[in-house]
Write a protein that holds these residues in place. Structure first.
Motif, PDB file in Angstrom:
ATOM      1  N   MET A 204       0.825  -1.215   0.000  1.00  0.00           N
ATOM      2  CA  MET A 204       0.000   0.000   0.000  1.00  0.00           C
ATOM      3  C   MET A 204       0.860   1.266   0.000  1.00  0.00           C
ATOM      4  O   MET A 204       0.504   2.260  -0.609  1.00  0.00           O
ATOM      5  CB  MET A 204      -0.920   0.009   1.227  1.00  0.00           C
ATOM      6  CG  MET A 204      -2.065  -1.006   1.154  1.00  0.00           C
ATOM      7  SD  MET A 204      -2.993  -1.108   2.714  1.00  0.00           S
ATOM      8  CE  MET A 204      -3.700   0.545   2.776  1.00  0.00           C
ATOM      9  N   HIS A 205       2.019   1.195   0.661  1.00  0.00           N
ATOM     10  CA  HIS A 205       2.835   2.401   0.829  1.00  0.00           C
ATOM     11  C   HIS A 205       4.224   2.293   0.205  1.00  0.00           C
ATOM     12  O   HIS A 205       5.062   3.171   0.422  1.00  0.00           O
ATOM     13  CB  HIS A 205       2.972   2.730   2.319  1.00  0.00           C
ATOM     14  CG  HIS A 205       1.671   2.872   3.026  1.00  0.00           C
ATOM     15  ND1 HIS A 205       0.781   3.899   2.764  1.00  0.00           N
ATOM     16  CD2 HIS A 205       1.066   2.096   3.969  1.00  0.00           C
ATOM     17  CE1 HIS A 205      -0.296   3.760   3.517  1.00  0.00           C
ATOM     18  NE2 HIS A 205      -0.146   2.676   4.266  1.00  0.00           N
ATOM     19  N   GLY A 206       4.464   1.220  -0.550  1.00  0.00           N
ATOM     20  CA  GLY A 206       5.744   1.082  -1.232  1.00  0.00           C
ATOM     21  C   GLY A 206       6.929   0.950  -0.286  1.00  0.00           C
ATOM     22  O   GLY A 206       8.011   1.492  -0.534  1.00  0.00           O
ATOM     23  N   ILE A 207       6.771   0.204   0.809  1.00  0.00           N
ATOM     24  CA  ILE A 207       7.839   0.021   1.805  1.00  0.00           C
ATOM     25  C   ILE A 207       8.792  -1.072   1.336  1.00  0.00           C
ATOM     26  O   ILE A 207       8.376  -2.105   0.808  1.00  0.00           O
ATOM     27  CB  ILE A 207       7.235  -0.344   3.173  1.00  0.00           C
ATOM     28  CG1 ILE A 207       6.303   0.787   3.650  1.00  0.00           C
ATOM     29  CG2 ILE A 207       8.329  -0.610   4.203  1.00  0.00           C
ATOM     30  CD1 ILE A 207       5.497   0.416   4.880  1.00  0.00           C
ATOM     31  N   ASP A 208      10.087  -0.870   1.556  1.00  0.00           N
ATOM     32  CA  ASP A 208      11.091  -1.884   1.225  1.00  0.00           C
ATOM     33  C   ASP A 208      10.985  -3.030   2.228  1.00  0.00           C
ATOM     34  O   ASP A 208      11.175  -2.831   3.435  1.00  0.00           O
ATOM     35  CB  ASP A 208      12.485  -1.254   1.301  1.00  0.00           C
ATOM     36  CG  ASP A 208      13.592  -2.254   0.933  1.00  0.00           C
ATOM     37  OD1 ASP A 208      13.276  -3.420   0.628  1.00  0.00           O
ATOM     38  OD2 ASP A 208      14.777  -1.846   0.977  1.00  0.00           O
ATOM     39  N   PRO A 209      10.687  -4.285   1.791  1.00  0.00           N
ATOM     40  CA  PRO A 209      10.550  -5.421   2.727  1.00  0.00           C
ATOM     41  C   PRO A 209      11.806  -5.666   3.562  1.00  0.00           C
ATOM     42  O   PRO A 209      11.713  -6.176   4.688  1.00  0.00           O
ATOM     43  CB  PRO A 209      10.268  -6.609   1.794  1.00  0.00           C
ATOM     44  CG  PRO A 209       9.707  -6.004   0.560  1.00  0.00           C
ATOM     45  CD  PRO A 209      10.392  -4.678   0.399  1.00  0.00           C
ATOM     46  N   ALA A 210      12.980  -5.296   3.033  1.00  0.00           N
ATOM     47  CA  ALA A 210      14.231  -5.532   3.760  1.00  0.00           C
ATOM     48  C   ALA A 210      14.334  -4.675   5.012  1.00  0.00           C
ATOM     49  O   ALA A 210      15.189  -4.930   5.868  1.00  0.00           O
ATOM     50  CB  ALA A 210      15.425  -5.280   2.851  1.00  0.00           C
ATOM     51  N   ARG A 211      13.471  -3.660   5.134  1.00  0.00           N
ATOM     52  CA  ARG A 211      13.531  -2.762   6.278  1.00  0.00           C
ATOM     53  C   ARG A 211      12.422  -3.042   7.294  1.00  0.00           C
ATOM     54  O   ARG A 211      12.300  -2.353   8.297  1.00  0.00           O
ATOM     55  CB  ARG A 211      13.444  -1.316   5.811  1.00  0.00           C
ATOM     56  CG  ARG A 211      14.553  -0.913   4.843  1.00  0.00           C
ATOM     57  CD  ARG A 211      14.404   0.514   4.365  1.00  0.00           C
ATOM     58  NE  ARG A 211      14.514   1.463   5.474  1.00  0.00           N
ATOM     59  CZ  ARG A 211      14.371   2.783   5.329  1.00  0.00           C
ATOM     60  NH1 ARG A 211      14.105   3.282   4.120  1.00  0.00           N
ATOM     61  NH2 ARG A 211      14.485   3.584   6.371  1.00  0.00           N
ATOM     62  N   VAL A 212      11.637  -4.076   7.031  1.00  0.00           N
ATOM     63  CA  VAL A 212      10.489  -4.375   7.886  1.00  0.00           C
ATOM     64  C   VAL A 212      10.938  -5.178   9.111  1.00  0.00           C
ATOM     65  O   VAL A 212      11.784  -6.068   9.017  1.00  0.00           O
ATOM     66  CB  VAL A 212       9.437  -5.175   7.093  1.00  0.00           C
ATOM     67  CG1 VAL A 212       8.348  -5.708   8.020  1.00  0.00           C
ATOM     68  CG2 VAL A 212       8.824  -4.290   6.023  1.00  0.00           C
ATOM     69  N   GLU A 213      10.354  -4.878  10.260  1.00  0.00           N
ATOM     70  CA  GLU A 213      10.596  -5.641  11.479  1.00  0.00           C
ATOM     71  C   GLU A 213       9.390  -6.539  11.752  1.00  0.00           C
ATOM     72  O   GLU A 213       8.237  -6.149  11.516  1.00  0.00           O
ATOM     73  CB  GLU A 213      10.814  -4.699  12.667  1.00  0.00           C
ATOM     74  CG  GLU A 213      12.024  -3.789  12.513  1.00  0.00           C
ATOM     75  CD  GLU A 213      13.331  -4.564  12.421  1.00  0.00           C
ATOM     76  OE1 GLU A 213      13.459  -5.586  13.126  1.00  0.00           O
ATOM     77  OE2 GLU A 213      14.214  -4.151  11.641  1.00  0.00           O
ATOM     78  N   ALA A 214       9.663  -7.736  12.230  1.00  0.00           N
ATOM     79  CA  ALA A 214       8.572  -8.658  12.542  1.00  0.00           C
ATOM     80  C   ALA A 214       7.670  -8.056  13.616  1.00  0.00           C
ATOM     81  O   ALA A 214       8.152  -7.416  14.552  1.00  0.00           O
ATOM     82  CB  ALA A 214       9.135  -9.991  13.021  1.00  0.00           C
ATOM     83  N   PRO A 215       6.347  -8.235  13.508  1.00  0.00           N
ATOM     84  CA  PRO A 215       5.422  -7.684  14.511  1.00  0.00           C
ATOM     85  C   PRO A 215       5.688  -8.233  15.907  1.00  0.00           C
ATOM     86  O   PRO A 215       6.167  -9.370  16.067  1.00  0.00           O
ATOM     87  CB  PRO A 215       4.046  -8.131  13.997  1.00  0.00           C
ATOM     88  CG  PRO A 215       4.241  -8.386  12.540  1.00  0.00           C
ATOM     89  CD  PRO A 215       5.637  -8.896  12.401  1.00  0.00           C
ATOM     90  N   ALA A 216       5.355  -7.447  16.926  1.00  0.00           N
ATOM     91  CA  ALA A 216       5.603  -7.843  18.318  1.00  0.00           C
ATOM     92  C   ALA A 216       4.887  -9.146  18.670  1.00  0.00           C
ATOM     93  O   ALA A 216       5.451 -10.026  19.338  1.00  0.00           O
ATOM     94  CB  ALA A 216       5.164  -6.722  19.259  1.00  0.00           C
ATOM     95  N   ALA A 217       3.643  -9.301  18.220  1.00  0.00           N
ATOM     96  CA  ALA A 217       2.890 -10.511  18.538  1.00  0.00           C
ATOM     97  C   ALA A 217       3.524 -11.740  17.897  1.00  0.00           C
ATOM     98  O   ALA A 217       3.511 -12.837  18.471  1.00  0.00           O
ATOM     99  CB  ALA A 217       1.439 -10.370  18.083  1.00  0.00           C
ATOM    100  N   ALA A 218       4.076 -11.570  16.688  1.00  0.00           N
ATOM    101  CA  ALA A 218       4.719 -12.689  16.005  1.00  0.00           C
ATOM    102  C   ALA A 218       5.963 -13.145  16.760  1.00  0.00           C
ATOM    103  O   ALA A 218       6.219 -14.355  16.918  1.00  0.00           O
ATOM    104  CB  ALA A 218       5.089 -12.294  14.573  1.00  0.00           C
TER     105      ALA A 218
END
Length: 418
Positions: free
Chosen positions: A67-81
């Motif tokens: 939706m926002h064109g975010i680079d997947p390499a910069r994503v952090e896993a969610p806290a619940a995960a």
């Protein structure tokens, strides 16, 4: 042909549509996991709730990348995960189940994305380009997040095992050394019944072995003992160090497992060694059988690589007691065997021939058959051995036989050092 901006806009709209159904997709995935990966769906409500939160946050993160064109390499896993991965580690759930869950989830969400893409995009080439971007972005996201949750799982598993083992080891050492303990509280803390019959074991890997996860291998071995020897009763497993563990088997009858049962239990791992105590009952028996196994373990370590893989106290108890003071045992062997107490191949052959000769009732014929030698050769070696003793064997036959058997078990460990 659409440009990159057009593809990005298309993916954004597909992701936005999926985001509106995130709760529905989460419920579908939890149901899928219940069917395909039941280890992930535990009975307690808290774990189910945490699983749902983990799935929902992962979906939400994934769709917002597009939706926002975010680079997947910069994503952090969610806290619940991350927290769900830690809880699975505490419960001993295999990490492969956690990894498989992410790829099953990826497949389910991509199927939804494909359906949505078909609804929104009618040009085949544009649809194909959009789906290629969706696939590459989804795989990058899953690769990034699974690395993080697996790392969280492994760190928690290591910490959990370390803490659990430390607490368990402290409780067991107190049982072995202290009086006046609350047996019921100890049983509850250990998950092991102290009131009954026990067989104590020490299991370890030889120093030359290099198993990938030695304690996991030894714990699996304890499980096999449970299946074969304890009729599926749960054993008590306590790591002693990184290559050695103490095990107690709860047995219905106070009987030592047979040599065949013990050999069969360790058959799958050639580097494992095993020391076995005699059966004991209740707390005092729990202590005694362990101490016997520990003495046999000390005997095996002293004997080195030439020792049998399985040793039982019932067979080597006297030697195990003598091995507790090797310096004294060494002096006694030298005093008893005199000229035979030399650590080389020639004197070893003479000692072994005399040992078998005495064990077969001083029969040259029986000794020759057991040693696969000619009778005349046995006679020659026995004569040479008695010359080195410097006196007739009959003068102290019991001591001579015991010293010869001690040398047979421990070799150079109980022979004088030149």
């Amino acid at each position: 042909m659409e440009d990159a901006a057009g593809h990005s806009d298309r993916l954004s709209r597909i992701a936005a549509a999926l985001n509106e159904r995130a709760a529905e997709v989460t419920a579908e995935l939890v149901s899928l996991y219940e069917k395909e990966l039941p280890h992930l769906v535990h009975d307690d409500e808290g774990m189910v709730s945490l699983l749902s939160a983990s799935v929902y946050q992962n979906i939400d993160t994934a769709v917002r990348i597009f939706m926002h064109g975010i680079d997947p390499a910069r994503v952090e896993a969610p806290a619940a995960a991350l927290e769900y991965a830690r809880r699975l580690a505490q419960r001993g759930t295999p990490v492969v189940d956690l990894i498989r869950a992410y790829y099953l989830g990826q497949m389910a969400v991509l199927e939804q994305a494909i359906d949505e893409g078909i609804r929104q995009i009618h040009e085949v080439d544009v649809l194909g380009a959009a789906l290629r971007d969706a696939l590459s972005g989804a795989f990058a996201f899953i690769d990034r997040v699974t690395q993080q949750v697996v790392t969280a799982y492994e760190e928690e598993r290591d910490n959990w095992l370390l803490n659990r083992s430390a607490v368990r080891a402290a409780r067991v050492r107190a049982l072995l050394d202290e009086d006046g303990l609350d047996i019921g509280a100890s049983e509850a803390a250990l998950g092991y019944r102290l009131r009954g019959n026990h067989v104590g074991l020490v299991v370890w890997y030889a120093d030359t072995a290099h198993p990938i996860d030695p304690l996991a291998g030894l714990e699996a071995l304890a499980g096999r003992f449970s299946e074969q020897l304890a009729r599926d009763a749960r054993p008590l497993f306590v790591p002693n160090d990184e290559l050695c563990a103490w095990v107690w088997l709860p047995v219905r009858e106070p009987q030592v497992p047979t040599a065949e049962q013990l050999e069969r239990a360790i058959a799958g791992d050639a580097d494992v060694r095993l020391a076995v105590g005699d059966p004991g009952r209740d707390l005092e028996g729990f202590r005694r059988t362990h101490r016997q196994a520990a003495r046999v373990h000390a005997l095996a370590v002293a004997a080195g690589k030439g020792c049998d893989r399985v040793l039982a106290f019932r067979d080597v108890g006297a030697f195990a007691l003598m091995a507790s003071d090797l310096s004294a045992a060494r002096m006694w062997v030298e005093d008893t065997l005199r000229g035979l107490a030399v650590d080389d191949d020639q004197h070893e052959r003479l000692r072994e021939t005399l040992r078998v000769f005495l064990a077969t009732g001083s029969s040259y014929t029986a000794a020759a058959a057991r040693l696969l030698m000619h009778k005349n050769s046995v006679q020659y070696r026995v004569r040479k051995a008695q010359e080195l003793l410097g006196r007739p064997v009959s003068d102290n036959r019991l001591d001579v036989e015991l010293a010869l058997n001690l040398c047979h078990r421990l070799g150079g460990a109980v022979l004088p050092r030149r």
